[in-house]
Design a protein around this motif. Sequence first.
Motif, PDB file in Angstrom:
ATOM      1  N   PHE A  57     -23.668 -16.900  -4.621  1.00  0.00           N
ATOM      2  CA  PHE A  57     -23.524 -17.770  -3.454  1.00  0.00           C
ATOM      3  C   PHE A  57     -23.070 -16.979  -2.240  1.00  0.00           C
ATOM      4  N   LEU A  58     -22.075 -16.144  -2.413  1.00  0.00           N
ATOM      5  CA  LEU A  58     -21.519 -15.407  -1.283  1.00  0.00           C
ATOM      6  C   LEU A  58     -22.505 -14.407  -0.696  1.00  0.00           C
ATOM      7  N   PHE A  59     -23.400 -13.886  -1.511  1.00  0.00           N
ATOM      8  CA  PHE A  59     -24.339 -12.888  -1.027  1.00  0.00           C
ATOM      9  C   PHE A  59     -25.737 -13.446  -0.794  1.00  0.00           C
ATOM     10  N   ALA A  60     -25.878 -14.770  -0.793  1.00  0.00           N
ATOM     11  CA  ALA A  60     -27.190 -15.384  -0.584  1.00  0.00           C
ATOM     12  C   ALA A  60     -27.785 -15.012   0.766  1.00  0.00           C
ATOM     13  N   VAL A  61     -26.936 -14.840   1.749  1.00  0.00           N
ATOM     14  CA  VAL A  61     -27.423 -14.508   3.080  1.00  0.00           C
ATOM     15  C   VAL A  61     -28.147 -13.170   3.079  1.00  0.00           C
ATOM     16  N   SER A  62     -27.704 -12.264   2.231  1.00  0.00           N
ATOM     17  CA  SER A  62     -28.326 -10.947   2.213  1.00  0.00           C
ATOM     18  C   SER A  62     -29.384 -10.812   1.119  1.00  0.00           C
ATOM     19  N   ALA A  63     -29.774 -11.934   0.524  1.00  0.00           N
ATOM     20  CA  ALA A  63     -30.778 -11.866  -0.538  1.00  0.00           C
ATOM     21  C   ALA A  63     -32.101 -11.366   0.030  1.00  0.00           C
ATOM     22  N   PRO A  64     -32.778 -10.475  -0.695  1.00  0.00           N
ATOM     23  CA  PRO A  64     -34.033  -9.912  -0.184  1.00  0.00           C
ATOM     24  C   PRO A  64     -35.128 -10.961  -0.098  1.00  0.00           C
ATOM     25  N   ASN A  65     -36.036 -10.782   0.855  1.00  0.00           N
ATOM     26  CA  ASN A  65     -37.216 -11.631   1.008  1.00  0.00           C
ATOM     27  C   ASN A  65     -36.881 -13.108   1.156  1.00  0.00           C
ATOM     28  N   GLY A  66     -35.685 -13.428   1.629  1.00  0.00           N
ATOM     29  CA  GLY A  66     -35.321 -14.814   1.865  1.00  0.00           C
ATOM     30  C   GLY A  66     -35.080 -15.619   0.604  1.00  0.00           C
ATOM     31  N   ILE A  67     -34.952 -14.953  -0.525  1.00  0.00           N
ATOM     32  CA  ILE A  67     -34.713 -15.660  -1.774  1.00  0.00           C
ATOM     33  C   ILE A  67     -33.265 -16.126  -1.789  1.00  0.00           C
ATOM     34  N   ALA A  68     -33.078 -17.426  -1.981  1.00  0.00           N
ATOM     35  CA  ALA A  68     -31.727 -17.989  -1.970  1.00  0.00           C
ATOM     36  C   ALA A  68     -31.157 -18.011  -3.378  1.00  0.00           C
ATOM     37  N   ALA A  69     -29.865 -17.858  -3.455  1.00  0.00           N
ATOM     38  CA  ALA A  69     -29.173 -17.932  -4.736  1.00  0.00           C
ATOM     39  C   ALA A  69     -29.134 -19.388  -5.193  1.00  0.00           C
ATOM     40  N   PRO A  70     -29.024 -19.646  -6.511  1.00  0.00           N
ATOM     41  CA  PRO A  70     -29.009 -21.015  -7.020  1.00  0.00           C
ATOM     42  C   PRO A  70     -27.924 -21.894  -6.390  1.00  0.00           C
ATOM     43  N   ASN A  71     -26.708 -21.394  -6.229  1.00  0.00           N
ATOM     44  CA  ASN A  71     -25.654 -22.206  -5.624  1.00  0.00           C
ATOM     45  C   ASN A  71     -25.985 -22.536  -4.185  1.00  0.00           C
ATOM     46  N   ASP A  72     -26.604 -21.594  -3.474  1.00  0.00           N
ATOM     47  CA  ASP A  72     -26.989 -21.824  -2.095  1.00  0.00           C
ATOM     48  C   ASP A  72     -27.998 -22.965  -2.022  1.00  0.00           C
ATOM     49  N   ASP A  73     -28.978 -22.961  -2.902  1.00  0.00           N
ATOM     50  CA  ASP A  73     -29.970 -24.030  -2.955  1.00  0.00           C
ATOM     51  C   ASP A  73     -29.308 -25.374  -3.242  1.00  0.00           C
ATOM     52  N   ALA A  74     -28.432 -25.407  -4.219  1.00  0.00           N
ATOM     53  CA  ALA A  74     -27.753 -26.662  -4.576  1.00  0.00           C
ATOM     54  C   ALA A  74     -26.876 -27.137  -3.433  1.00  0.00           C
ATOM     55  N   SER A  75     -26.174 -26.229  -2.789  1.00  0.00           N
ATOM     56  CA  SER A  75     -25.323 -26.596  -1.655  1.00  0.00           C
ATOM     57  C   SER A  75     -26.153 -27.163  -0.519  1.00  0.00           C
ATOM     58  N   ASN A  76     -27.276 -26.536  -0.254  1.00  0.00           N
ATOM     59  CA  ASN A  76     -28.174 -27.045   0.788  1.00  0.00           C
ATOM     60  C   ASN A  76     -28.703 -28.427   0.430  1.00  0.00           C
TER      61      ASN A  76
END
Length: 149
Positions: free
Chosen positions: A12-31
Amino acid sequence: MRALRTIALAAFLFAVSAPNGIAAPNDDASNRMIEAVNSIRADHGLRPLRPAPKLAHSSNGYAKHLIRTDSFGHGSSFQNAGFRTAGEILAYNSGWSAKPRPAIRMWLGSSSHRALMLSSRFRYAGAGLARGRFGRSMATMWVVHFGAH
């Protein structure tokens, strides 16, 4: 189990820096949770809440704290996140589902939680979740923090 929770938080904390715009699972759920709250707000003629990274960070940290300490209650401290007015809602779902709808239904059934979700004074929100053992069962803990400058 602790390693899995640590990995989820780190993702979640590093979702912003995920390559190719791939979001982390927690980021997706939070959104998805913020989208669900905004859908309810739209149904009531309210403007949508804007995502706030500081509120997402605080809500995710508090959700993790609740799972880690096997406790459930308000009391997180996010005043230093730069918001003059703040609110918090909590929920947990049995099992590992990160679907926001069960929590949304519960909050709408509670006058105080409903009032926070539908408050026109809030402009920002951040949602966090943590999964782990809560009591004797596996659970998904939700925390949503609201803020206004």
